[in-house]
Write a protein that holds these residues in place. Structure first.
Motif, PDB file in Angstrom:
ATOM      1  N   ALA A  95      -3.868   3.663   8.923  1.00  0.00           N
ATOM      2  CA  ALA A  95      -2.813   3.005   8.155  1.00  0.00           C
ATOM      3  C   ALA A  95      -2.031   4.085   7.430  1.00  0.00           C
ATOM      4  N   LYS A  96      -0.813   3.732   7.064  1.00  0.00           N
ATOM      5  CA  LYS A  96       0.041   4.646   6.308  1.00  0.00           C
ATOM      6  C   LYS A  96       0.667   3.854   5.174  1.00  0.00           C
ATOM      7  N   PHE A  97       0.603   4.425   3.984  1.00  0.00           N
ATOM      8  CA  PHE A  97       1.189   3.801   2.810  1.00  0.00           C
ATOM      9  C   PHE A  97       2.219   4.735   2.198  1.00  0.00           C
ATOM     10  N   TRP A  98       3.397   4.200   1.879  1.00  0.00           N
ATOM     11  CA  TRP A  98       4.375   4.929   1.083  1.00  0.00           C
ATOM     12  C   TRP A  98       3.843   4.972  -0.339  1.00  0.00           C
ATOM     13  N   VAL A 101       3.800   1.551  -4.089  1.00  0.00           N
ATOM     14  CA  VAL A 101       2.848   1.655  -2.982  1.00  0.00           C
ATOM     15  C   VAL A 101       3.122   0.507  -2.032  1.00  0.00           C
ATOM     16  N   GLU A 102       3.400   0.850  -0.769  1.00  0.00           N
ATOM     17  CA  GLU A 102       3.771  -0.152   0.223  1.00  0.00           C
ATOM     18  C   GLU A 102       3.239   0.265   1.592  1.00  0.00           C
ATOM     19  N   LEU A 103       2.697  -0.693   2.318  1.00  0.00           N
ATOM     20  CA  LEU A 103       2.187  -0.425   3.658  1.00  0.00           C
ATOM     21  C   LEU A 103       3.335  -0.081   4.600  1.00  0.00           C
ATOM     22  N   ALA A 104       3.227   1.068   5.265  1.00  0.00           N
ATOM     23  CA  ALA A 104       4.227   1.477   6.252  1.00  0.00           C
ATOM     24  C   ALA A 104       3.821   0.999   7.640  1.00  0.00           C
ATOM     25  N   TYR A 105       2.547   1.165   7.994  1.00  0.00           N
ATOM     26  CA  TYR A 105       2.030   0.622   9.252  1.00  0.00           C
ATOM     27  C   TYR A 105       0.525   0.484   9.199  1.00  0.00           C
ATOM     28  N   ASN A 106       0.012  -0.333  10.092  1.00  0.00           N
ATOM     29  CA  ASN A 106      -1.410  -0.612  10.198  1.00  0.00           C
ATOM     30  C   ASN A 106      -1.775  -0.649  11.671  1.00  0.00           C
ATOM     31  N   ARG A 107      -2.759   0.127  12.029  1.00  0.00           N
ATOM     32  CA  ARG A 107      -3.257   0.122  13.404  1.00  0.00           C
ATOM     33  C   ARG A 107      -4.752  -0.156  13.391  1.00  0.00           C
ATOM     34  N   ALA A 152      -6.756  -7.595   7.372  1.00  0.00           N
ATOM     35  CA  ALA A 152      -6.004  -7.802   6.130  1.00  0.00           C
ATOM     36  C   ALA A 152      -6.860  -7.505   4.897  1.00  0.00           C
ATOM     37  N   ARG A 153      -8.129  -7.847   4.945  1.00  0.00           N
ATOM     38  CA  ARG A 153      -9.012  -7.589   3.803  1.00  0.00           C
ATOM     39  C   ARG A 153      -9.122  -6.095   3.527  1.00  0.00           C
ATOM     40  N   MET A 154      -9.309  -5.297   4.567  1.00  0.00           N
ATOM     41  CA  MET A 154      -9.432  -3.857   4.369  1.00  0.00           C
ATOM     42  C   MET A 154      -8.100  -3.247   3.928  1.00  0.00           C
ATOM     43  N   ILE A 155      -6.999  -3.750   4.450  1.00  0.00           N
ATOM     44  CA  ILE A 155      -5.691  -3.258   3.998  1.00  0.00           C
ATOM     45  C   ILE A 155      -5.531  -3.501   2.498  1.00  0.00           C
ATOM     46  N   ARG A 156      -5.947  -4.662   2.012  1.00  0.00           N
ATOM     47  CA  ARG A 156      -5.865  -4.943   0.573  1.00  0.00           C
ATOM     48  C   ARG A 156      -6.735  -3.970  -0.224  1.00  0.00           C
ATOM     49  N   ARG A 157      -7.946  -3.703   0.263  1.00  0.00           N
ATOM     50  CA  ARG A 157      -8.835  -2.760  -0.429  1.00  0.00           C
ATOM     51  C   ARG A 157      -8.237  -1.360  -0.444  1.00  0.00           C
ATOM     52  N   LEU A 158      -7.718  -0.924   0.703  1.00  0.00           N
ATOM     53  CA  LEU A 158      -7.114   0.407   0.769  1.00  0.00           C
ATOM     54  C   LEU A 158      -5.879   0.495  -0.127  1.00  0.00           C
ATOM     55  N   HIS A 159      -5.084  -0.551  -0.142  1.00  0.00           N
ATOM     56  CA  HIS A 159      -3.915  -0.606  -1.023  1.00  0.00           C
ATOM     57  C   HIS A 159      -4.360  -0.405  -2.470  1.00  0.00           C
ATOM     58  N   ASP A 160      -5.426  -1.096  -2.867  1.00  0.00           N
ATOM     59  CA  ASP A 160      -5.925  -0.966  -4.238  1.00  0.00           C
ATOM     60  C   ASP A 160      -6.372   0.461  -4.539  1.00  0.00           C
ATOM     61  N   VAL A 161      -7.039   1.102  -3.583  1.00  0.00           N
ATOM     62  CA  VAL A 161      -7.473   2.491  -3.768  1.00  0.00           C
ATOM     63  C   VAL A 161      -6.255   3.396  -3.929  1.00  0.00           C
ATOM     64  N   VAL A 162      -5.250   3.200  -3.093  1.00  0.00           N
ATOM     65  CA  VAL A 162      -4.037   4.020  -3.183  1.00  0.00           C
ATOM     66  C   VAL A 162      -3.366   3.814  -4.543  1.00  0.00           C
TER      67      VAL A 162
END
Length: 80
Positions: free
Chosen positions: A36-39, A44-50, A54-64
């Motif tokens: 994944a890539k976050f701006w 902080v915004e998701l640029a892409y997800n491969r 969705a649950r892990m993206i939310r967790r990673l977003h929180d870490v970022v």
């Protein structure tokens, strides 16, 4: 590929060649088979997800969000 830190098996890093002209500050997060890539700026915004759910993206977003200052400092130091 400068690594900033690892978290729960994920590598938080950026690439030494981030485009020409260089892309705005962001972080890549990877583990085998996923990325994944976050701006980082202005928000902080998701640029892409491969391959991440969705649950892990939310967790990673929180870490970022929590470690955004550290990530921005690493970005600025490397590309200064």
């Amino acid at each position: 590929m400068p690594k900033v830190f690892d978290w729960d098996g994920y590598r938080f890093h950026f690439y030494a060649n981030e485009g020409d002209p260089r892309e705005p500050a962001h972080i890549h997060i990877a583990r085998p088979g996923t990325e994944a890539k976050f701006w980082l700026y202005p928000e902080v915004e998701l640029a892409y997800n491969r391959g991440l759910d969705a649950r892990m993206i939310r967790r990673l977003h929180d870490v970022v969000v929590e470690r955004r200052s550290q990530l921005m400092e690493a970005w600025n130091e490397f590309f200064a």
